[in-house]
Write an enzyme that holds these catalytic residues in place. Sequence first.
Site, PDB file in Angstrom:
ATOM      1  N   HIS A 319       0.808  -1.220   0.000  1.00  0.00           N
ATOM      2  CA  HIS A 319       0.000   0.000   0.000  1.00  0.00           C
ATOM      3  C   HIS A 319       0.842   1.271   0.000  1.00  0.00           C
ATOM      4  CE1 HIS A 319      -3.380  -2.695   0.974  1.00  0.00           C
ATOM      5  NE2 HIS A 319      -4.119  -1.729   0.481  1.00  0.00           N
ATOM      6  N   GLY A 320       2.110   1.198   0.377  1.00  0.00           N
ATOM      7  CA  GLY A 320       2.911   2.398   0.329  1.00  0.00           C
ATOM      8  C   GLY A 320       4.288   2.219   0.934  1.00  0.00           C
TER       9      GLY A 320
END
Length: 463
Positions: A319-320
């Site tokens: 996700h990041g």
Amino acid sequence: MVFSSLEFIFIFLPVFMTAYALVPAQYKNLIIFSGSVVFYSLGVKKPIYIFLFLLTVLLDFIVAQFIESSRHFKKLWLTFGIAFNFWWLIFFKYWAFGAENMNTVFKTSLTVKDIILPIGISFYTFQNVSYLIDVYRRKARAEKNFINYGAYISMFPQLIAGPIVTYETVAYQLRNRTHSIKKVEDGLKTFTIGLGYKVLIANQIGGLWSDITMIGYNNISTRLAWMGIIAYSFQLCFDFWGYSLMAIGLGRIMGFELPKNFDHPYISVTMTEFWRRWHMTLGSWFRDYIYIPLGGNRKGPKRMVFNTFVVWLFTGLWHGASWNFVLWGMVLFGIIMTEKFWTGKFLNKYKIIGHAYMMLIIPLTWLIFAVTDFEQLGIYFRRLIPFVKHDDSSVMSGDYSKYWGTYKNFFIAGVIFSTRIPAFIYKKMKGTLVCSLALLAVFWGAVYCMYKGMNDPFMYFRF
């Protein structure tokens, strides 16, 4: 270009669908491939990313042929294909993060550049890798037609934010799908519902989170802090759920049945159940290509815990490239393991308690997801606790009352549409004039909001 934009709805989509409808069946995949490349090119920041995307599609198409035909080097070709795909994902998404941490820990002087992430790279990388693995496992035959493979990877409804579609899911449909007025009608209705979720709920309630960010976390009351993370939870849900519905609707118009990606996640009674209902195609990908190959739950409890840990570490990082995403993944791992060994049976048995538990824990975990700066995250968490002493000199008296008056209708809509009630009503009334008029109102209401400049980009584009 995003689905919730006037340019997409009134220019790109009519032109694409007209071309798609007019060409003979044997050329429809060519229209999908070429039209999707045009769509992608309108969204990327650098033209070179278009060539990188096409190079990736071509190389994976060729590598799959070698994997299938090779007698002795199947694993070598698979390793090469996986390494090629993940190299680009690691370079664009994680290089700066890794270099910064290497410089901090080991006092190195690696160059840290602000690299622009190619849109959709996380999604199409996972699809390419799953295809190569499935060919290696003989779950799927290598696609012999480059246009068909290009149409599968680049299909614009799911190219930049999912659902993550495995080749096995659509292999038959690439050659043998049917088209009908009924599918077009169903697709348009599904698209409209998704558009409503995105523009009329997510964008509107997301304004509160934007307001709080501008005010500063130190300057809000406890009640407004709770309103803020609940608003963010609704925004994230209906933003991504709305996108997924639009993607499924557009796919259906073109004759494809794309996989379901959300199943009312906010009605869950455990976090384990929640992640079976949220971003379902990502969960399936990690299960099939990480968890099960590691041994799943077949090698005892200790190995199961380790395998689950790996999945949630990767889920956070997917996700990041930031430590808050790692923390978020580890918190979810801890919660799910707690449910697995201790609390899960109780929460499933006493569902009212389960729902109350999830009403508390969902916003708290999304807060970790939302705030990348740990200092600001700590400030926000302290604001959530009413009995912790704060400096309230900068807090506007009755701030929560002001914002509740502005956003209460969107909170109510978020609660209602998180349940199965609207879906039940829609199913009962789907073919009626009243339903058609309601969807027409949703469509033009969304168009009005987009015209007024309320068409924010999808949140998941940055992942």
